[in-house]
Motif scaffolding. Structure first.
Motif, mmCIF file in Angstrom:
data_model
loop_
_atom_site.group_PDB
_atom_site.id
_atom_site.type_symbol
_atom_site.label_atom_id
_atom_site.label_comp_id
_atom_site.label_asym_id
_atom_site.label_seq_id
_atom_site.Cartn_x
_atom_site.Cartn_y
_atom_site.Cartn_z
ATOM 1 N N UNK A 1 0.832 -1.214 0.000
ATOM 2 C CA UNK A 1 0.000 0.000 0.000
ATOM 3 C C UNK A 1 0.860 1.255 0.000
ATOM 4 N N UNK A 2 1.949 1.213 0.751
ATOM 5 C CA UNK A 2 2.816 2.398 0.802
ATOM 6 C C UNK A 2 3.376 2.723 -0.589
ATOM 7 N N UNK A 3 3.867 1.675 -1.272
ATOM 8 C CA UNK A 3 4.437 1.893 -2.610
ATOM 9 C C UNK A 3 3.348 2.407 -3.562
ATOM 10 N N UNK A 4 2.181 1.758 -3.512
ATOM 11 C CA UNK A 4 1.097 2.163 -4.423
ATOM 12 C C UNK A 4 0.670 3.605 -4.158
ATOM 13 N N UNK A 5 0.723 4.021 -2.883
ATOM 14 C CA UNK A 5 0.254 5.371 -2.551
ATOM 15 C C UNK A 5 1.209 6.455 -3.070
ATOM 16 N N UNK A 6 2.403 6.052 -3.437
ATOM 17 C CA UNK A 6 3.402 7.034 -3.864
ATOM 18 C C UNK A 6 3.299 7.386 -5.336
ATOM 19 N N UNK A 7 2.540 6.576 -6.104
ATOM 20 C CA UNK A 7 2.550 6.795 -7.555
ATOM 21 C C UNK A 7 1.143 6.809 -8.126
ATOM 22 N N UNK A 8 0.956 7.650 -9.127
ATOM 23 C CA UNK A 8 -0.359 7.759 -9.759
ATOM 24 C C UNK A 8 -0.551 6.603 -10.747
ATOM 25 N N UNK A 9 0.509 6.256 -11.478
ATOM 26 C CA UNK A 9 0.404 5.146 -12.426
ATOM 27 C C UNK A 9 0.371 3.836 -11.640
ATOM 28 N N UNK A 10 -0.029 2.766 -12.282
ATOM 29 C CA UNK A 10 -0.124 1.497 -11.550
ATOM 30 C C UNK A 10 0.696 0.403 -12.230
ATOM 31 N N UNK A 11 2.012 0.502 -12.143
ATOM 32 C CA UNK A 11 2.825 -0.556 -12.759
ATOM 33 C C UNK A 11 2.653 -1.885 -12.005
ATOM 34 N N UNK A 12 2.953 -2.960 -12.684
ATOM 35 C CA UNK A 12 2.846 -4.283 -12.061
ATOM 36 C C UNK A 12 3.860 -4.368 -10.921
ATOM 37 N N UNK A 13 3.433 -4.994 -9.806
ATOM 38 C CA UNK A 13 4.365 -5.209 -8.685
ATOM 39 C C UNK A 13 4.546 -6.710 -8.503
ATOM 40 N N UNK A 14 5.802 -7.137 -8.372
ATOM 41 C CA UNK A 14 6.033 -8.542 -8.051
ATOM 42 C C UNK A 14 6.917 -8.629 -6.810
ATOM 43 N N UNK A 15 6.864 -9.778 -6.145
ATOM 44 C CA UNK A 15 7.666 -9.949 -4.927
ATOM 45 C C UNK A 15 8.894 -10.792 -5.237
ATOM 46 N N UNK A 16 9.978 -10.560 -4.521
ATOM 47 C CA UNK A 16 11.176 -11.375 -4.743
ATOM 48 C C UNK A 16 12.033 -11.473 -3.494
ATOM 49 N N UNK A 17 12.777 -12.564 -3.451
ATOM 50 C CA UNK A 17 13.820 -12.743 -2.427
ATOM 51 C C UNK A 17 15.134 -12.833 -3.164
ATOM 52 N N UNK A 18 16.134 -12.144 -2.664
ATOM 53 C CA UNK A 18 17.458 -12.157 -3.294
ATOM 54 C C UNK A 18 17.409 -11.904 -4.801
ATOM 55 N N UNK A 19 16.479 -11.059 -5.203
ATOM 56 C CA UNK A 19 16.402 -10.679 -6.623
ATOM 57 C C UNK A 19 16.144 -11.851 -7.548
ATOM 58 N N UNK A 20 15.552 -12.921 -7.009
ATOM 59 C CA UNK A 20 15.331 -14.092 -7.856
ATOM 60 C C UNK A 20 14.042 -13.921 -8.652
ATOM 61 N N UNK A 21 14.197 -13.400 -9.848
ATOM 62 C CA UNK A 21 13.056 -13.211 -10.746
ATOM 63 C C UNK A 21 13.470 -13.807 -12.082
#
Ligand code: GTP
Length: 348
Positions: A197-217
């Protein structure tokens, strides 16, 4: 006509996990030949060293270019454009270009550079990926005390913006096509919900958000977004652009870095413990480098993001290589550099 080469811009605040994610990307990018442009704040090329050391066949040392003359957003004309031009003149053109900005860079001027005629005809921005340190967001690192900032503004009428860290965090999010909420291993489900919610509240656009550990994407998620972000950059203005429409140049005066060089360290556990105290006392934002551990053939890599410190032996000191302990320290301009330097030097 040749197809345009896609270029992915990877941004995110100091220590969010950009290099870790790229390192992982290089090992799972399949056969794609990747050229990497790395930009780092501070006079010690730690990220380049880490990435060159990963030995990926699809991205050899020759394919890794370090831009070290300051933050990429301020050196676009002098550094970035000539580097890209040279890269594009190579006989063997890369399949994909990945650019890691420094943790303090605004991605907007970099993306805008892709509209320069020489670049635009040959390269397009596949997407801007913003890496977020979820643990830091959960700990309120980017949500400054607004009352304190407002109070400062009353005292100093020239203060026209929020804290530099908060602004930069928002500018990097504003530019994103994809947001990677990294370091989810350090927070629980409630914390993650709050971070989203904090991240979403900072921006007007709505880019996709994904979760990661150790940058494993997976590479298939990071590469091939096909956005062409340079065409939309006018809609993603940074605080600086909004506040200075007259084109006043942006700078990084609010942040400083310096390098501390020390001899060998005998008791690294004690060193690290005391370093944590110094980081907390002086609010050091980022500290990283290499340690010469007495009597050990391997070099110890040290990575501190706030007071969280990781350390691991990354490689053997090469024959003939001068062993030394070198650490880059990054903080806000008001950090007492002398005091931090003396405190660290006193640990040896
Ligand atoms: N616990 C945890 N640590 C992580 C994760 N991702 C990265 N780190 C650690 O965070 C530290 C900083 O990671 P980097 O990849 O160097 O961060 P960066 O964004 O490239 O840093 P700068 O280039 O200095 O801005 C390192 O010690 C990493 O091992 C994660 O998902 N979880």
């Amino acid at each position: 006509m040749q197809q345009k080469i896609p270029a992915t811009v990877i941004t995110g605040f100091l220590g969010a996990g950009k290099t870790t994610m790229i390192r992982n990307l290089l090992t799972n990018a399949g056969g794609k030949k990747i050229a990497l442009i790395i930009n780092e704040f501070g006079d010690l090329g730690v990220d380049g060293d880490v990435l060159k050391g990963c030995g990926a066949e699809n991205c050899t040392e020759d394919d890794i270019i370090e831009l070290t003359n300051g933050c990429i957003c301020c050196t676009v004309a002098d550094d970035f454009i000539p580097t890209m031009t040279k890269l594009l003149e190579r006989d063997q053109r890369p399949d994909h270009i990945v650019i890691e900005t420094s943790g303090l860079a605004l991605p907007q001027p970099l993306v805008a550079a892709f509209n320069w005629p020489d670049i635009r005809s040959e390269v397009t921005v596949d997407g801007v990926i913003t890496v977020v340190d979820s643990a830091a967001v959960a700990a309120g690192r980017f949500a400054d005390d607004h009352d304190a900032v407002d109070a400062r503004r009353v005292e100093d009428a020239s203060l026209d913006h929020e804290s530099p860290i908060e602004e930069l965090f928002e500018d990097q999010l504003t530019c994103a096509d994809l947001i990677v909420l990294n370091k989810t291993d350090l927070i629980d489900a409630d914390g993650l919900g709050r971070v989203k919610s904090e991240v979403a509240s900072r921006i007007a656009r709505k880019p996709v958000m994904i979760e990661a550990k150790n940058g494993e994407v997976p590479a298939s998620v990071l590469l091939g977004l096909g956005i062409g972000t340079e065409d939309d950059i006018g809609n993603r203005k940074s605080h600086h652009e909004l506040e200075h429409e007259d084109g006043e140049p942006h700078d990084h005066d609010e942040f400083d870095s310096f390098v501390v060089e020390l001899g060998a360290i005998a008791d690294t556990a004690a060193f690290v413990e005391k370093l944590k105290g110094i980081i907390a006392e002086h609010d050091v934002l980022r500290l990283k480098g290499f340690i010469d551990v007495s009597g050990k053939p391997m070099r110890l890599q040290l990575q501190a993001v706030g007071a969280r410190i990781d350390q691991y032996f990354d490689r053997a000191w090469a024959p003939g290589e001068a062993r030394s302990t070198r650490l880059v320290v990054i903080g806000l301009h008001e950090m007492d550099q002398d005091a931090v330097r003396k405190a660290i030097e006193a640990l040896v």
